[in-house]
Design a protein around this motif. Structure first.
Motif, PDB file in Angstrom:
ATOM      1  N   LEU A 252       0.826  -1.209   0.000  1.00  0.00           N
ATOM      2  CA  LEU A 252       0.000   0.000   0.000  1.00  0.00           C
ATOM      3  C   LEU A 252       0.858   1.255   0.000  1.00  0.00           C
ATOM      4  CD1 LEU A 252      -2.661  -1.141   2.611  1.00  0.00           C
ATOM      5  CD2 LEU A 252      -2.884  -1.106   0.119  1.00  0.00           C
ATOM      6  N   PHE A 253       2.060   1.133   0.589  1.00  0.00           N
ATOM      7  CA  PHE A 253       2.995   2.260   0.574  1.00  0.00           C
ATOM      8  C   PHE A 253       3.384   2.620  -0.863  1.00  0.00           C
ATOM      9  CE2 PHE A 253       7.537   3.225   0.092  1.00  0.00           C
ATOM     10  CZ  PHE A 253       7.588   4.484   0.671  1.00  0.00           C
ATOM     11  N   VAL A 254       3.657   1.596  -1.673  1.00  0.00           N
ATOM     12  CA  VAL A 254       4.019   1.842  -3.075  1.00  0.00           C
ATOM     13  C   VAL A 254       2.876   2.545  -3.797  1.00  0.00           C
ATOM     14  CG1 VAL A 254       4.629   0.755  -5.267  1.00  0.00           C
ATOM     15  CG2 VAL A 254       5.609  -0.108  -3.124  1.00  0.00           C
ATOM     16  N   LEU A 255       1.645   2.045  -3.582  1.00  0.00           N
ATOM     17  CA  LEU A 255       0.483   2.666  -4.207  1.00  0.00           C
ATOM     18  C   LEU A 255       0.333   4.119  -3.757  1.00  0.00           C
ATOM     19  CD1 LEU A 255      -2.171   2.567  -5.842  1.00  0.00           C
ATOM     20  CD2 LEU A 255      -3.286   1.701  -3.759  1.00  0.00           C
ATOM     21  N   GLY A 256       0.445   4.338  -2.440  1.00  0.00           N
ATOM     22  CA  GLY A 256       0.301   5.690  -1.928  1.00  0.00           C
ATOM     23  C   GLY A 256       1.362   6.622  -2.457  1.00  0.00           C
ATOM     24  N   TYR A 257       2.595   6.108  -2.567  1.00  0.00           N
ATOM     25  CA  TYR A 257       3.674   6.949  -3.078  1.00  0.00           C
ATOM     26  C   TYR A 257       3.434   7.335  -4.532  1.00  0.00           C
ATOM     27  CZ  TYR A 257       8.274   8.430  -4.633  1.00  0.00           C
ATOM     28  OH  TYR A 257       9.305   9.142  -5.182  1.00  0.00           O
ATOM     29  N   LEU A 258       3.001   6.390  -5.340  1.00  0.00           N
ATOM     30  CA  LEU A 258       2.755   6.687  -6.751  1.00  0.00           C
ATOM     31  C   LEU A 258       1.630   7.710  -6.909  1.00  0.00           C
ATOM     32  CD1 LEU A 258       3.027   3.105  -8.329  1.00  0.00           C
ATOM     33  CD2 LEU A 258       4.679   4.970  -8.465  1.00  0.00           C
ATOM     34  N   VAL A 259       0.558   7.536  -6.153  1.00  0.00           N
ATOM     35  CA  VAL A 259      -0.583   8.443  -6.275  1.00  0.00           C
ATOM     36  C   VAL A 259      -0.222   9.853  -5.796  1.00  0.00           C
ATOM     37  CG1 VAL A 259      -2.906   8.950  -5.422  1.00  0.00           C
ATOM     38  CG2 VAL A 259      -2.301   6.619  -6.118  1.00  0.00           C
ATOM     39  N   THR A 260       0.367   9.943  -4.611  1.00  0.00           N
ATOM     40  CA  THR A 260       0.673  11.267  -4.062  1.00  0.00           C
ATOM     41  C   THR A 260       1.783  11.968  -4.841  1.00  0.00           C
ATOM     42  OG1 THR A 260       2.135  10.191  -2.447  1.00  0.00           O
ATOM     43  CG2 THR A 260      -0.115  10.688  -1.736  1.00  0.00           C
ATOM     44  N   SER A 261       2.796  11.215  -5.284  1.00  0.00           N
ATOM     45  CA  SER A 261       3.869  11.829  -6.075  1.00  0.00           C
ATOM     46  C   SER A 261       3.347  12.335  -7.404  1.00  0.00           C
ATOM     47  CB  SER A 261       5.006  10.831  -6.303  1.00  0.00           C
ATOM     48  OG  SER A 261       5.663  10.533  -5.105  1.00  0.00           O
ATOM     49  N   THR A 262       2.474  11.531  -8.024  1.00  0.00           N
ATOM     50  CA  THR A 262       1.884  11.952  -9.293  1.00  0.00           C
ATOM     51  C   THR A 262       1.072  13.234  -9.111  1.00  0.00           C
ATOM     52  OG1 THR A 262       1.772   9.666 -10.079  1.00  0.00           O
ATOM     53  CG2 THR A 262       0.342  11.280 -11.169  1.00  0.00           C
ATOM     54  N   ALA A 263       0.329  13.301  -7.997  1.00  0.00           N
ATOM     55  CA  ALA A 263      -0.478  14.495  -7.745  1.00  0.00           C
ATOM     56  C   ALA A 263       0.404  15.728  -7.558  1.00  0.00           C
ATOM     57  CB  ALA A 263      -1.353  14.269  -6.507  1.00  0.00           C
ATOM     58  N   VAL A 264       1.497  15.590  -6.805  1.00  0.00           N
ATOM     59  CA  VAL A 264       2.374  16.727  -6.555  1.00  0.00           C
ATOM     60  C   VAL A 264       3.095  17.168  -7.825  1.00  0.00           C
ATOM     61  CG1 VAL A 264       4.435  17.490  -5.313  1.00  0.00           C
ATOM     62  CG2 VAL A 264       2.671  16.192  -4.115  1.00  0.00           C
ATOM     63  N   LEU A 265       3.616  16.185  -8.568  1.00  0.00           N
ATOM     64  CA  LEU A 265       4.340  16.516  -9.800  1.00  0.00           C
ATOM     65  C   LEU A 265       3.399  17.123 -10.855  1.00  0.00           C
ATOM     66  CD1 LEU A 265       6.680  13.403 -10.068  1.00  0.00           C
ATOM     67  CD2 LEU A 265       7.308  15.724  -9.395  1.00  0.00           C
ATOM     68  N   TRP A 266       2.179  16.604 -10.934  1.00  0.00           N
ATOM     69  CA  TRP A 266       1.205  17.149 -11.879  1.00  0.00           C
ATOM     70  C   TRP A 266       0.875  18.600 -11.512  1.00  0.00           C
ATOM     71  CZ3 TRP A 266      -4.152  18.332 -11.024  1.00  0.00           C
ATOM     72  CH2 TRP A 266      -4.858  18.643 -12.184  1.00  0.00           C
ATOM     73  N   PHE A 267       0.695  18.858 -10.211  1.00  0.00           N
ATOM     74  CA  PHE A 267       0.422  20.218  -9.768  1.00  0.00           C
ATOM     75  C   PHE A 267       1.625  21.124 -10.045  1.00  0.00           C
ATOM     76  CE2 PHE A 267       0.716  23.434  -6.357  1.00  0.00           C
ATOM     77  CZ  PHE A 267      -0.439  24.151  -6.638  1.00  0.00           C
ATOM     78  N   LYS A 268       2.823  20.601  -9.847  1.00  0.00           N
ATOM     79  CA  LYS A 268       4.036  21.395 -10.108  1.00  0.00           C
ATOM     80  C   LYS A 268       4.152  21.731 -11.593  1.00  0.00           C
ATOM     81  CE  LYS A 268       7.918  23.107  -8.409  1.00  0.00           C
ATOM     82  NZ  LYS A 268       7.883  24.211  -7.430  1.00  0.00           N
ATOM     83  N   TRP A 269       3.688  20.807 -12.455  1.00  0.00           N
ATOM     84  CA  TRP A 269       3.732  21.043 -13.907  1.00  0.00           C
ATOM     85  C   TRP A 269       2.704  22.108 -14.303  1.00  0.00           C
ATOM     86  CZ3 TRP A 269      -0.002  19.656 -17.750  1.00  0.00           C
ATOM     87  CH2 TRP A 269       0.446  19.826 -19.063  1.00  0.00           C
ATOM     88  N   LEU A 270       1.537  22.084 -13.622  1.00  0.00           N
ATOM     89  CA  LEU A 270       0.509  23.074 -13.933  1.00  0.00           C
ATOM     90  C   LEU A 270       0.869  24.452 -13.385  1.00  0.00           C
ATOM     91  CD1 LEU A 270      -2.827  21.127 -13.274  1.00  0.00           C
ATOM     92  CD2 LEU A 270      -1.821  21.741 -15.493  1.00  0.00           C
ATOM     93  N   GLU A 271       1.468  24.464 -12.166  1.00  0.00           N
ATOM     94  CA  GLU A 271       1.813  25.723 -11.511  1.00  0.00           C
ATOM     95  C   GLU A 271       3.298  25.718 -11.153  1.00  0.00           C
ATOM     96  OE1 GLU A 271      -0.145  28.245 -11.082  1.00  0.00           O
ATOM     97  OE2 GLU A 271      -2.041  27.328 -11.723  1.00  0.00           O
ATOM     98  N   PRO A 272       4.196  26.031 -12.119  1.00  0.00           N
ATOM     99  CA  PRO A 272       5.645  25.959 -11.859  1.00  0.00           C
ATOM    100  C   PRO A 272       6.101  26.858 -10.709  1.00  0.00           C
ATOM    101  CG  PRO A 272       5.191  26.164 -14.211  1.00  0.00           C
ATOM    102  CD  PRO A 272       3.898  26.419 -13.508  1.00  0.00           C
ATOM    103  N   GLY A 273       5.421  27.929 -10.475  1.00  0.00           N
ATOM    104  CA  GLY A 273       5.860  28.847  -9.424  1.00  0.00           C
ATOM    105  C   GLY A 273       5.158  28.645  -8.090  1.00  0.00           C
TER     106      GLY A 273
END
Length: 429
Positions: free
Chosen positions: A370-391
């Motif tokens: 479940l840790f692997v699943l949680g890491y993939l989901v949360t990392s994807t969410a953070v990186l996607w947000f960082k791509w949408l809002e670079p600053g």
């Protein structure tokens, strides 16, 4: 390791035991009927044995409210210990002697305990490091039927010890390793001051294999694994530096024993047949009880899981915010998520799903997926947000991370409840 003989074969080799000593007349109004066999295992203890037996015998004769006897278990001594023990047995009524041809405290205890006709068996070290004031509190809950096994603890609240920092450090580390690897609740596995009800002890003795110092830990792990109630007595303990323990070899054997017990429990071979303890019942005849339904269990699990989840989410967010100043979002998230996942799993194992029989190793392994699943989901969410809002600021990233963690938490509860902790929660006795 030499194969362990069956208990019926052991009983045939035990010398004639001493008779139980009656309770002093002045204690009769408060005396119990359970018989107690106190074993003192010895190896080359001709110097310490006389003082031990005379002190213990005097204390039992003066104020112990149960019929008792003392059994000296001489395990292959090479000095005058056996002759000294037999001489003291002739001098002191209620003292018996058993001689074994092989060395080992575990072997001595398994032999004498397995053949004893007493209702309660106990043992203490010959140096009497543990204060004898703890003997009656050790035996009383067994005689009443409240508990199955009782142990003296130098690490429980209220205990007082006088020992060097080296031994204190080793003891705390070892007991910490036991709690970490096996998830036990008792605090001190190796204090030489233990007792048990014979009827529940014998099935455990059939499974024990260690002949030396690990026997204590092995027996307690089996007792807790099979749902027996273990009573802890905070003791006064004074170190005697005249010891026969080789610390290095004993520590190595203990670690091997912990690994062997983990495999034994994982295979199911650590389960034994013992008499089931009645379920808790209200004493008051007019008590108003809650209906016995699974709804109450589910409410507890959901509420406890949410509380732990809130604390974990806040903790992860704070740790992420602290680490984000040094590392990238992915690395900071990995470390914060891993640390809080371990703590979260252990909290849920001990509180949310506290009646589950799932071993700690399996619980953390399942949570690892479940840790692997949680890491993939949360990392994807953070990186996607960082791509949408670079600053975007770290605070905004943290908010996104917390939102994604809430979604992961819901999935995690279902998986933990239906898969990881899905083992039957009723005690298999």
């Amino acid at each position: 390791m030499t194969p362990t003989p069956h208990l019926t074969e052991i009983a045939a080799r035990v010398e004639r035991p001493a008779p139980f000593q009656p309770v002093e007349r002045s204690l009769l109004p408060h005396a119990g009927t359970a018989t107690v066999d106190i074993v003192v295992p010895v190896y080359n203890e001709e110097r310490a044995l006389p003082g031990c037996l005379r002190t213990l015998h005097a204390r039992l004769s003066q104020g112990f409210p149960f019929p008792w006897r003392i059994t000296v278990a001489d395990n292959a001594s090479t000095d005058e210990t056996l002759a000294t023990a037999r001489r003291l047995a002739d001098e002191l009524p209620g003292v018996g002697v058993v001689h074994l041809d092989r060395k080992g405290r575990g072997l001595a205890l398994r032999t004498v305990w397995g053949a004893s006709d007493a209702d309660i068996v106990a043992y203490m070290d010959v140096d009497l490091s543990t204060g004898l004031d703890g003997l009656l509190p050790l035996v009383a809950p067994l005689a009443s039927g409240h508990s199955d096994v009782a142990i003296g603890s130098r690490l429980a609240s209220g205990a007082r010890t006088v020992r060097g920092p080296r031994r204190e450090f080793i003891s705390r580390c070892y007991n910490g390793i036991i709690r970490l690897t096996h998830g036990v609740r008792f605090t001190d596995a190796q204090c030489g001051f233990k007792a048990a009800r014979t009827e529940v002890l014998r099935p455990l003795l059939e499974v024990t294999r260690d002949d030396a110092w690990f026997f204590d830990t092995e027996l307690l792990l089996l007792a807790e694994h099979n749902g027996l109630r273990i009573h802890e007595v905070p003791v006064d303990w004074v170190e005697d530096i005249d010891t026969r323990v080789d610390v290095v070899s004993t520590a190595t054997d203990d670690l091997r024993g912990l690994w062997r017990m983990a495999r034994l429990k994982a295979s199911g071979d650590a389960r034994v047949e013992v008499r089931p303890r009645p379920e808790p019942a209200a004493e008051h005849p007019d008590a108003v009880l809650a209906p016995s339904t699974r709804r109450g269990v589910l409410s507890w699990e959901v509420g406890c899981f949410l509380a732990i989840g809130v604390v974990s989410t806040v903790g992860q967010a704070l740790l992420y915010w602290l680490l984000r100043g040094w590392w990238s979002p992915a690395v900071a998230n990995l470390i914060s998520l891993f640390a809080l996942t371990v703590l979260n799993t252990e909290a849920n194992r001990r509180l949310t799903f506290r009646h589950s029989t799932t071993p700690p190793a399996r619980a953390h392994l399942g949570a690892g997926g479940l840790f692997v699943l949680g890491y993939l989901v949360t990392s994807t969410a953070v990186l996607w947000f960082k791509w949408l809002e670079p600053g975007a600021s770290p605070a905004a990233e943290t908010a996104v991370l917390a939102t994604a963690s809430v979604a992961v938490t819901c999935v995690r509860f279902a998986a933990l409840r239906l898969a990881v902790f899905a083992a039957p929660r009723s005690r298999t006795r």
